[in-house]
Design an enzyme around this catalytic site. Sequence first.
Site, PDB file in Angstrom:
ATOM      1  N   GLY A  89       0.859  -1.172   0.000  1.00 34.24           N
ATOM      2  CA  GLY A  89       0.000   0.000   0.000  1.00 34.24           C
ATOM      3  C   GLY A  89       0.895   1.222   0.000  1.00 34.24           C
ATOM      4  O   GLY A  89       2.124   1.102   0.084  1.00 34.24           O
ATOM      5  N   ASP A 124      10.253   4.895   7.384  1.00 31.91           N
ATOM      6  CA  ASP A 124       9.994   6.176   8.053  1.00 31.91           C
ATOM      7  C   ASP A 124       9.085   7.089   7.243  1.00 31.91           C
ATOM      8  O   ASP A 124       8.749   8.187   7.681  1.00 31.91           O
ATOM      9  CB  ASP A 124      11.311   6.891   8.381  1.00 31.91           C
ATOM     10  CG  ASP A 124      12.143   7.226   7.138  1.00 31.91           C
ATOM     11  OD1 ASP A 124      11.636   7.074   6.004  1.00 31.91           O
ATOM     12  OD2 ASP A 124      13.307   7.643   7.298  1.00 31.91           O
ATOM     13  N   GLY A 125       8.674   6.634   6.053  1.00 28.23           N
ATOM     14  CA  GLY A 125       7.769   7.440   5.245  1.00 28.23           C
ATOM     15  C   GLY A 125       8.405   8.638   4.582  1.00 28.23           C
ATOM     16  O   GLY A 125       7.716   9.500   4.046  1.00 28.23           O
ATOM     17  N   ARG A 178       3.943  14.385  -7.354  1.00 26.73           N
ATOM     18  CA  ARG A 178       3.907  13.947  -8.746  1.00 26.73           C
ATOM     19  C   ARG A 178       2.502  14.136  -9.312  1.00 26.73           C
ATOM     20  O   ARG A 178       1.503  14.010  -8.605  1.00 26.73           O
ATOM     21  CB  ARG A 178       4.355  12.489  -8.895  1.00 26.73           C
ATOM     22  CG  ARG A 178       3.372  11.461  -8.429  1.00 26.73           C
ATOM     23  CD  ARG A 178       3.704  10.073  -8.976  1.00 26.73           C
ATOM     24  NE  ARG A 178       4.961   9.544  -8.489  1.00 26.73           N
ATOM     25  CZ  ARG A 178       5.064   8.656  -7.505  1.00 26.73           C
ATOM     26  NH1 ARG A 178       3.979   8.229  -6.877  1.00 26.73           N
ATOM     27  NH2 ARG A 178       6.232   8.209  -7.128  1.00 26.73           N
ATOM     28  N   ASP A 251       2.971  -3.656  -8.576  1.00 28.87           N
ATOM     29  CA  ASP A 251       2.484  -2.479  -7.847  1.00 28.87           C
ATOM     30  C   ASP A 251       3.093  -1.196  -8.408  1.00 28.87           C
ATOM     31  O   ASP A 251       2.716  -0.098  -7.973  1.00 28.87           O
ATOM     32  CB  ASP A 251       2.791  -2.602  -6.351  1.00 28.87           C
ATOM     33  CG  ASP A 251       4.275  -2.743  -6.062  1.00 28.87           C
ATOM     34  OD1 ASP A 251       4.882  -3.681  -6.595  1.00 28.87           O
ATOM     35  OD2 ASP A 251       4.828  -1.922  -5.310  1.00 28.87           O
TER      36      ASP A 251
END
Length: 450
Positions: A89, A124-125, A178, A251
């Site tokens: 995800g 950590d994103g 983006r 993905d």
Amino acid sequence: MSPQAYHPSRALLSLGEEFYDAVAPASFPETVLRFRNDRAAAQIGLATLAGEKWLRHLARFKPLPGTLPGPLAMRYHGHQFRSYSPDLGDGRGFTFAQMRDQAGRLMDLGTKGSGQTPWSRFGDGRLTLKGGVREVLATEMLEALNVPTSRTLSLVETGEGLDRGDEPSPTRSAVLVRLSHSHVRIGTFQRLAYFRDEENMRRLVAYSLSELFGERSDDPVRLLELIVGCTATLASRYMAAGFVHGVLNSDNINVTGESFDYGPWRFAPTWDPAFTAAYFDASGLYAFGRQPEAIHWNVMQLAASLRLIAESDRLIEQLESFASRFQPALADAVLWRMGVLPRDPERDRALARAVERALRATKAPLDQFFFDVFGGDLPASYGEAWQEVRGALSSYPSRKGRDHPYWSGQPCSMLIDEVEAIWAPIAAADDWSSFCGKVAAVRAMGDALS
């Protein structure tokens, strides 16, 4: 062309909460604008968004008027190097706005490096500034070379020190926005097939046909037909551009056939089918010459997912058309880059095959060859190995002349050594002049080619 008026959308909400998780963006210590794509902003009605307003919406992610009420992390599954993972995800990104562009297409604003989500696992994103710089360079180069791609709308440095094992740490951080026609992936369909969720599979098919392809239909076979076509085109454009994505997992394949999510990408210096981009791709699964196969394999996984609601025979029929769509698309892409107009399909494919054979045999630099041959006149310095190409080219009319100033210089490339050289002064002295100069040079090349 005058800037597009702002036309916000909330189409994504029609899918329902089973498709995404509402998330909160990270709070960054700083927001310093490093790149702003004014051309892209003008095409989606954001030309007048400037200064603090730009940072407010595209770095701190306050909702834009009339669009999504907050960030949404998309749920999906996928095959990663052919191993299925149900634990995927949006782990360091989300979709936070939708709007219509000048052609009326639905466009998503998505992020990279915007913080943790329920799908971050142990990450950590965050995004390194170097990773953001690399993505800007990739998207600008691919757009110039006529490859369907997401575009980098914004890159903002965020003032955090990140620890990474594959580059000197701590390193600088960034958040990237983006612009893409869609963030619906093949893996989005795989997730629904995994859970045997027929109702939401039908909903996703109808959404994709209506919102992404502009068709009033809910036929999954028709959707597969469209996706086979646009992904075959993507594969062909990768080859003509000499581009290696590096991580063509299911993905990372967008159902609208736009390349996106750039990690270990590289451009091949020569037509070398074994050339790889990722150091961890030891088997060469996603090598330059295997990319059409990889993309087709991923589309096969989409077809397998659609069997939940469609007849296998009809899906297989569409899958088997991939090669017959890829070959003419590759010929068109090669001829486009050579600056000549197509004549007839059989002769065009023969010319493209001759070019490929000569490039492989001579190991000629890709960018130099396409620069020299543009307009259809192959210089005499290209020797015996190029006689077949020269003979075939003689009957092809030019698509465009060489009157643009770009043709008086040297070919614009984006090989790994130059990418590192562009990053070095940014890391050492916060000197962005090489980066800005390269973006300008790439855009000049795009103007000369288009």
